[in-house]
Design a protein around this motif. Structure first.
Motif, short mmCIF file in Angstrom:
data_model
loop_
_atom_site.label_atom_id
_atom_site.label_comp_id
_atom_site.label_asym_id
_atom_site.label_seq_id
_atom_site.Cartn_x
_atom_site.Cartn_y
_atom_site.Cartn_z
N VAL A 1 0.84 -1.20 0.00
CA VAL A 1 0.00 0.00 0.00
C VAL A 1 0.88 1.25 0.00
N LYS A 2 1.93 1.24 0.79
CA LYS A 2 2.83 2.39 0.84
C LYS A 2 3.52 2.60 -0.50
N CYS B 1 -6.98 -2.69 -7.98
CA CYS B 1 -6.56 -1.60 -7.08
C CYS B 1 -7.73 -0.67 -6.80
N ALA B 2 -8.57 -0.42 -7.80
CA ALA B 2 -9.73 0.44 -7.58
C ALA B 2 -10.70 -0.19 -6.60
N PHE B 3 -10.98 -1.50 -6.78
CA PHE B 3 -11.85 -2.19 -5.82
C PHE B 3 -11.26 -2.10 -4.40
N ASP C 1 -4.93 9.72 0.97
CA ASP C 1 -4.13 8.80 0.17
C ASP C 1 -5.00 7.70 -0.44
N SER C 2 -6.00 7.22 0.32
CA SER C 2 -6.91 6.21 -0.24
C SER C 2 -7.74 6.80 -1.37
N LEU C 3 -8.20 8.05 -1.21
CA LEU C 3 -8.97 8.71 -2.26
C LEU C 3 -8.10 8.91 -3.50
N ASN C 4 -6.87 9.36 -3.31
CA ASN C 4 -5.97 9.55 -4.45
C ASN C 4 -5.64 8.23 -5.11
N ALA C 5 -5.46 7.19 -4.31
CA ALA C 5 -5.19 5.88 -4.89
C ALA C 5 -6.39 5.38 -5.70
N TRP D 1 -8.77 7.32 -7.39
CA TRP D 1 -8.88 7.96 -8.71
C TRP D 1 -7.69 7.62 -9.59
N PHE D 2 -6.53 7.40 -8.95
CA PHE D 2 -5.37 7.01 -9.75
C PHE D 2 -5.62 5.65 -10.41
#
Length: 803
Positions: free
Chosen positions: A22-23, A136-138, A738-742, A744-745
Motif C-alpha cells: 500500500v505504501k 486496485c480500484a476495488f 491517500d486512499s482517495l488519491n489511490a 482515482w489514480f
C-alpha cells in the motif's frame, strides 16, 4: 533524600502509517502528483487570499500559474471526456456506413496470423494492466470506507489520549507538591532528634580529643596500679625471703655445731672427715633499696579519687546529647511551627500555576469535538456507504470491459482455424470477436463518465495532498499557520492563557516531537517566576534564626584536679626510675650455701660406714639426714622465693624506668585537652549547630531544586500532543486522502488504458468475427480472387429508399 519517580499515564495505541505494498502504491501516486505540481508551497499567495477573504479576482493569474499542472491535466481530461463520446459516435456511424471495418471484408496474407498473434498478446497485456488497475480500484474503494469508519474510532481514541495527557498534568503537579512532605518529615525528624544528632556531632568533635585524653589518663592510673602492685610484690617477697633465710641459717648453725661435736668425739677414728666451715649461707639477702616513700606517693595518687573523677568526666562527655535535648525543647517547638508554615507555602504554589486551568479549557474543547464526532458519525457512515456503492459501480463498469476482453481472448482462439475461410469461422471464434466489439462499445459509452469522476477526485484529492498533506508532513504548514494575523482572532498564546509569549505552532510541535516538558514548550519562564512561587526563604530564615538563637551550654570537663596533678608530678620526680637493686641482684647470682649440703651429707655417711667410727655411725647418719632436709627446704622454699623477688624486681624496674616519661606525657596531653575543651567547646557548639542547620535547610533546598527540575523538565512532557498531531495527519492524509488519491489514480489508470484496449479490440475482432467477404488464394503467385458470400444473416440493417 530520594524521591519517587512519577508514573507515566497509559495511552491507547495510535494509528500506524501504511506499509508494504500500500505504501509503495501511495508513493507512486505521490510521485505523480509531485510531477503534476512541482511548485513550492504558495505561502504568500495563500496568506493574501486568506487575508482578503478569498477574493480571487486580483490573484487569478498567480493561482492559474500555480495550478498550471492541474490545469493541463484538467484540459487533457476534459478533452478526453469530449472526444471519447464523439469518437465513439463517429466510429459507430463509420461502421454503419461500411467503413472502419464495417464492410466485414478481410484480406488473407502471409502475415495475417502473425498480426493476429501480435495484437492478441498486446491486448492480453493491456487487459491485465486494466484488470490490475481495477483490482486496485476495488481495493482502494473499500479502503476509503475502512479508513472513514476506522478513522472515527481512532480519532476518538486520539482525543481520549489527549484528555488522558491533560488530566495527567494536574496529577503530576500534585505529585510534586505532595512530595514536599518528604523534606518536611525529614526536617521534623531531625529537629525532634536534635539531641542525638547535634549532640552527637558535638560529642564527636570534643570526644576526638577528650576521649583520647581520658583513655590516656585511665591507662596512667592502670600503670600506677601496676607499679604499686610490683612494689608491694618486691617488698613482700623480700620480707618472706629474709624470714626463710634466717630460719635456714639458724638450722645450719645448729647442725654445724652437732657435726663439729661428733667429729671431736670421734677424734682419731674420724680423721680425714669433712670440715664444717662451709656449712653457712653464701648469699646474703639482708638489704634492699628503700622505696617506701615512692610507694606512698603512688598510693596517695591512687587514693585521691582519680578513678571516680575519670568516670565522671566520661559521663559528662557522654551526656552531651541529653544536655542538648534538654536545652533545645523550645527550639524544637518553634521549628515545628515553622515547618507547618513552609508546608502551607509550598501548597499555595499549586493554585498559582494557571496553566492547569488553561488545560481544563482545552479539555472542554476536546469534549465538544468528541461530541460532534459522535453526532455526525451515522451521517458520515451513511454517505460513505453511498459513495462506496458508486465506487463499486464504476469498478464494475471497468470489470465489464475486462470481462468482455477476457471472453474475447478465451473464445476467439477457440474453434479458430487460420486455414478456414473468414466467412466460415466457427461460432466460438465469432462470439469472441463480438465480445471484443462489446468491450470497445462499453469503453466508448462509460469512459467519459469514468474520466469525469477521475477529474473531480483528482482535483480534490490532488490539491488536498499538495496544499495540506505534503506541507503538513514536512511541517511547512505549521510555519504557514504561524503567519501573524493570518486568521482573525486566532492567537495560540491567548487560547492557552499565556501572556508575554510568542508561542508558535511550529515550535510547539517541534518541542513536543522531542517530548519536551510543557514548561519548556510554552516558554513559561517569561510568564511565571518559578523562583518566586517556590520561594520559602522567609520561612527557612525563621528556622535558621530559631536554631541560631538557641543557647547550648555544656558542663565543664575536668580531667584532673590540682592536687592530683601535684601527686602525679611528685611521683614523676620521686626518682622511681632510678631504683637500684644491684646488691640483691648480685646476691642472687651466688650459691645459696658455701658447701653443697648433699655432698657434705654423703661424706658423713661414708665416714659413718667406716669400722673405726662404728660407735658414731648413728649420729653421723642422723646429721647427714638433717643436712639433706635443710637442702630440701632451700630447694622448696628459699629458691622459689628468690625467683619471685627476682621477677618482681624485673617487672618493677621495667615499668618504673618508663614511668616518669609516661606520666609527663600524660600530663602534657591532659593540659592540651583541658585547654582545648575550655577554649574550643563554644566554637564547636556554634560550628556544629551551623552544620546541623545547613543540613536541616538542605532538605528544603534539595526539594526546591528537585521541584524546579521536575516542573521545568519532567512534568507534562508533551510527546502525546505531537503524537496526536501525527495521528491526525495519518488519519486525514495517510488513510483518507491517500486512499482517495489511490482510488482515482486506479480509475484513471484503467480509463487511460481503455484507449489502446479499444484500438486493439477492434483490430483483433476482425480476425475472429465471421466476415461477409474474403480474399483467398491457392498459391502465393496467383492473383487474389474475391469470393462473395451469399449469406445475409450478419448484414447490418441499412436505411433504403423505395425505387
Amino acid at each position: 533524600m530520594a524521591y519517587q519517580n512519577m508514573s507515566s499515564p497509559v495511552y491507547k495505541p495510535g494509528p500506524a502509517p501504511e506499509s508494504g505494498g500500500v505504501k509503495v502504491f501511495n508513493d507512486m501516486v505521490h510521485s505523480f502528483l509531485d510531477l503534476v505540481q512541482p511548485n513550492a508551497f504558495p505561502t504568500d499567495l495563500l496568506t493574501k487570499l486568506i487575508k482578503d477573504n478569498f477574493q480571487v479576482q486580483e490573484e487569478t493569474n498567480k493561482i492559474l500559474i500555480y495550478e498550471v499542472g492541474f490545469l493541463v491535466a484538467l484540459a487533457i481530461g476534459i478533452l478526453f471526456i469530449v472526444l471519447m463520446p464523439l469518437v465513439g459516435l463517429f466510429f459507430s456511424c463509420c461502421r454503419c456506413c461500411g467503413n472502419c471495418g464495417g464492410r466485414r471484408h478481410q484480406k488473407q496474407t502471409k502475415k495475417t496470423d502473425c498480426k493476429r498473434r501480435f495484437i492478441y498478446l498486446f491486448l492480453f497485456a493491456i487487459t491485465l494492466v486494466i484488470l490490475a488497475g481495477d483490482v486496485c480500484a476495488f481495493f482502494t474503494n473499500n479502503k476509503i470506507s475502512t479508513a472513514v469508519n476506522n478513522s472515527l474510532d481512532v480519532f476518538n481514541d486520539t482525543l481520549d489520549n489527549m484528555k488522558t495527557y491533560i488530566n495527567s498534568v494536574p496529577k503530576e503537579i500534585d505529585f510534586i507538591i505532595s512530595a514536599s512532605t518528604i523534606p518536611i518529615q525529614k526536617g521534623n525528624d531531625s529537629i525532634l532528634r536534635i539531641g542525638p544528632i547535634l549532640g552527637g556531632m558535638i560529642l564527636a568533635q570534643i570526644g576526638t580529643v577528650a576521649n583520647t585524653t581520658l583513655d590516656s589518663l585511665f591507662n596512667m592510673v592502670n600503670v600506677l596500679n601496676s607499679t604499686a602492685k610490683y612494689m608491694s610484690d618486691v617488698k613482700n617477697s623480700f620480707n618472706s625471703l629474709q624470714d626463710k633465710q634466717q630460719n635456714i641459717s639458724k638450722d645450719l648453725r645448729i647442725v654445724q655445731q652437732e657435726i663439729n661435736s661428733t667429729l671431736t668425739k670421734c677424734a682419731g677414728a674420724c680423721s680425714g672427715g669433712p670440715t664444717v666451715d662451709g656449712l653457712t649461707l653464701e648469699a646474703n639477702f639482708s638489704t634492699i633499696p628503700d622505696f617506701s616513700d615512692k610507694m606512698k606517693l603512688i598510693q596517695d595518687m591512687l587514693g585521691s579519687g582519680i578513678d571516680s573523677d575519670i568516670q565522671k568526666a566520661y559521663k559528662t562527655l557522654n551526656d552531651i546529647p541529653e544536655t542538648v535535648t534538654n536545652q533545645t525543647r523550645s527550639t524544637v517547638s518553634g521549628v515545628q511551627d515553622q515547618l507547618v508554615n513552609i508546608k502551607n507555602k509550598i501548597n499555595e504554589t499549586r493554585s498559582r500555576i494557571p496553566v492547569v486551568d488553561s488545560l481544563e479549557n482545552v479539555n472542554k474543547e476536546i469534549d465538544g469535538v468528541s461530541g460532534k464526532v459522535h453526532q455526525y458519525k451515522p451521517d458520515v457512515a451513511r454517505y460513505d456507504h453511498y459513495r462506496w456503492i458508486v465506487g463499486i459501480c464504476l469498478c464494475c463498469v471497468i470489470l465489464l470491459v475486462v470481462l468482455c476482453n477476457v471472453f474475447g481472448l478465451l473464445l476467439g482462439p477457440c474453434g479458430h482455424n487460420s486455414k478456414a475461410d473468414p466467412t466460415e469461422r466457427s461460432c466460438p471464434s465469432n462470439s469472441g470477436g463480438h465480445f471484443f466489439m462489446a468491450g470497445a462499445a462499453f469503453s466508448f459509452i462509460f469512459s467519459w463518465l469514468l474520466m469525469l469522476v477521475v477529474l473531480v477526485l483528482f482535483l480534490a484529492g490532488g490539491n488536498s495532498y499538495t496544499l495540506i498533506c505534503k506541507p503538513w508532513g514536512n511541517q511547512q504548514l505549521f510555519k504557514f499557520l504561524d503567519t501573524p494575523n493570518l486568521i482573525n482572532g486566532f492567537n495560540l498564546s491567548q487560547m492557552l492563557n499565556i501572556k508575554d509569549s510568542n508561542l508558535s505552532i511550529s515550535s510547539l510541535y517541534s518541542n513536543c516531537e522531542k517530548n519536551e516538558s510543557l514548561w519548556t514548550t510554552l516558554d513559561l519562564n517569561k510568564m511565571f517566576n518559578l523562583d518566586e512561587y517556590l520561594n520559602i526563604s522567609k520561612y527557612t530564615d525563621e528556622v535558621a534564626g530559631t536554631v541560631e538563637n538557641t543557647q547550648i551550654s555544656l558542663k565543664g570537663i575536668t580531667f584532673i584536679n590540682a592536687n592530683q596533678r601535684d601527686l602525679v608530678n611528685n611521683v614523676s620526680k620521686s626518682g622511681i626510675d632510678a631504683l637500684n637493686f644491684g646488691d640483691i641482684t648480685q646476691q642472687m647470682t651466688k650459691n645459696t650455701t658455701k658447701t653443697d649440703l648433699g655432698s657434705f651429707a654423703n661424706q658423713l655417711e661414708a665416714l659413718a660406714n667406716q669400722p673405726a667410727a662404728a660407735n658414731f655411725s648413728t649420729e653421723l647418719k642422723n646429721e647427714a639426714d638433717t643436712l639433706r632436709n635443710i637442702q630440701s627446704s632451700i630447694d622448696g622454699s628459699l629458691l622459689p622465693e628468690i625467683k619471685n623477688i627476682n621477677r618482681s624486681i624485673y617487672n618493677l624496674q621495667v615499668i618504673s624506668s618508663q614511668l616518669p616519661a609516661s606520666l609527663n606525657k600524660t600530663l602534657k596531653s591532659i593540659d592540651e585537652a583541658q585547654t582545648f575543651v575550655d577554649t574550643q567547646t563554644s566554637d564547636i557548639v556554634k560550628n556544629e549547630s551551623k552544620v546541623f542547620l545547613n543540613t536541616l535547610l538542605g532538605y528544603f533546598q534539595a526539594y526546591i531544586d528537585w521541584a524546579k527540575t521536575m516542573l521545568t523538565k519532567e512534568v507534562a512532557r508533551c510527546g502525546p500532543v505531537a503524537k496526536t498531531v501525527d495521528a491526525a495527519h495519518i488519519l486525514a492524509c495517510g488513510y483518507i486522502v491517500d486512499s482517495l488519491n489511490a482510488f482515482w489514480f486506479s480509475l484513471g489508470w484503467c480509463t487511460i488504458f481503455l484507449i489502446p484496449s479499444i484500438i486493439l479490440s477492434v483490430k483483433l475482432a476482425k480476425y475472429y468475427r465471421r466476415m461477409k467477404t474474403s480474399e483467398v488464394f491457392e498459391d502465393s503467385d496467383l492473383n487474389h480472387v474475391e469470393m462473395v458470400s451469399t449469406s445475409h444473416q450478419f448484414l447490418i440493417p441499412r436505411v433504403t429508399t423505395k425505387s
